[in-house]
Design a protein around this motif. Structure first.
Motif, PDB file in Angstrom:
ATOM      1  N   GLU A  25       0.837  -1.245   0.041  1.00 10.19           N
ATOM      2  CA  GLU A  25      -0.001   0.136  -0.096  1.00 10.19           C
ATOM      3  C   GLU A  25       0.640   1.219   0.022  1.00 10.19           C
ATOM      4  O   GLU A  25       0.651   2.077  -0.608  1.00 10.19           O
ATOM      5  CB  GLU A  25      -0.836  -0.002   1.227  1.00 10.19           C
ATOM      6  N   ARG A  27       4.055   1.482  -1.366  1.00 13.19           N
ATOM      7  CA  ARG A  27       4.484   1.867  -2.566  1.00 13.19           C
ATOM      8  C   ARG A  27       3.357   2.208  -3.748  1.00 13.19           C
ATOM      9  O   ARG A  27       3.615   3.026  -4.313  1.00 13.19           O
ATOM     10  CB  ARG A  27       5.169   0.391  -2.977  1.00 13.19           C
ATOM     11  N   ASP A  28       2.286   1.671  -3.539  1.00  8.59           N
ATOM     12  CA  ASP A  28       0.983   2.213  -4.558  1.00  8.59           C
ATOM     13  C   ASP A  28       0.909   3.640  -4.093  1.00  8.59           C
ATOM     14  O   ASP A  28       0.755   4.242  -5.018  1.00  8.59           O
ATOM     15  CB  ASP A  28      -0.165   1.278  -4.138  1.00  8.59           C
ATOM     16  N   ARG A  29       0.744   3.777  -2.760  1.00  9.78           N
ATOM     17  CA  ARG A  29       0.630   5.402  -2.435  1.00  9.78           C
ATOM     18  C   ARG A  29       1.838   6.214  -3.176  1.00  9.78           C
ATOM     19  O   ARG A  29       1.215   7.235  -3.593  1.00  9.78           O
ATOM     20  CB  ARG A  29       0.134   5.632  -1.037  1.00  9.78           C
ATOM     21  N   ALA A  31       3.313   5.555  -5.898  1.00  7.56           N
ATOM     22  CA  ALA A  31       3.235   5.703  -7.223  1.00  7.56           C
ATOM     23  C   ALA A  31       1.805   6.714  -7.662  1.00  7.56           C
ATOM     24  O   ALA A  31       2.012   7.260  -8.737  1.00  7.56           O
ATOM     25  CB  ALA A  31       2.890   4.186  -7.676  1.00  7.56           C
ATOM     26  N   ARG A  32       1.153   6.728  -6.781  1.00 11.14           N
ATOM     27  CA  ARG A  32      -0.104   7.532  -6.951  1.00 11.14           C
ATOM     28  C   ARG A  32       0.271   9.325  -6.419  1.00 11.14           C
ATOM     29  O   ARG A  32      -0.584   9.992  -6.654  1.00 11.14           O
ATOM     30  CB  ARG A  32      -1.373   7.190  -6.354  1.00 11.14           C
ATOM     31  N   GLN A  33       1.395   9.245  -6.017  1.00  9.95           N
ATOM     32  CA  GLN A  33       1.871  10.548  -5.490  1.00  9.95           C
ATOM     33  C   GLN A  33       1.155  10.983  -4.498  1.00  9.95           C
ATOM     34  O   GLN A  33       1.154  12.144  -4.189  1.00  9.95           O
ATOM     35  CB  GLN A  33       2.078  11.549  -6.593  1.00  9.95           C
ATOM     36  N   GLU A  34       0.722  10.209  -3.343  1.00 13.16           N
ATOM     37  CA  GLU A  34      -0.193  10.282  -2.383  1.00 13.16           C
ATOM     38  C   GLU A  34       0.854  10.710  -1.129  1.00 13.16           C
ATOM     39  O   GLU A  34       0.078  11.255  -0.272  1.00 13.16           O
ATOM     40  CB  GLU A  34      -1.267   9.381  -1.829  1.00 13.16           C
ATOM     41  N   GLU A  40       7.734   7.673   2.522  1.00 11.98           N
ATOM     42  CA  GLU A  40       7.485   6.280   2.093  1.00 11.98           C
ATOM     43  C   GLU A  40       8.735   5.347   2.626  1.00 11.98           C
ATOM     44  O   GLU A  40       8.862   4.227   3.364  1.00 11.98           O
ATOM     45  CB  GLU A  40       7.433   5.847   0.562  1.00 11.98           C
TER      46      GLU A  40
END
Length: 87
Positions: A25, A27-29, A31-34, A40
């Motif tokens: 999660e 890493r996904d955040r 990637a979504r620039q959250e 991270e």
């Protein structure tokens, strides 16, 4: 006693699975620039340390079972000790 020990192992493995999901999660955040990279990396470092400690506890418990000892006597070791292990 065997049921209790299997339950403890399932609990540890469940915690490991949860932390792996948290890593994904993060890493996904990113990637979504959250979140930003420093955030991270800091959170991942904490998760990786906790994962190392869980894997170490699981290995201790399994080694104790193989040696005919009580796996309940295995202890979570300090991060400083676990992190110094070589793979």
């Amino acid at each position: 006693m065997a049921g209790f020990e299997a339950g403890a192992e399932r609990e540890i493995l469940g915690h490991i699975t949860e932390m792996i999901s948290q890593e994904k999660e993060l890493r996904d955040r990113l990637a979504r620039q959250e979140i930003d990279e420093p955030t991270e990396h800091a959170r991942l470092a904490g998760l990786e340390t906790e994962l190392d400690r869980c894997w170490d506890l699981l290995r201790q418990r399994r080694a104790r079972i193989e040696a005919g000892q009580d796996p309940g006597e295995a202890n979570v070791r300090p991060a400083s000790e676990v992190e110094d292990y070589l793979s």
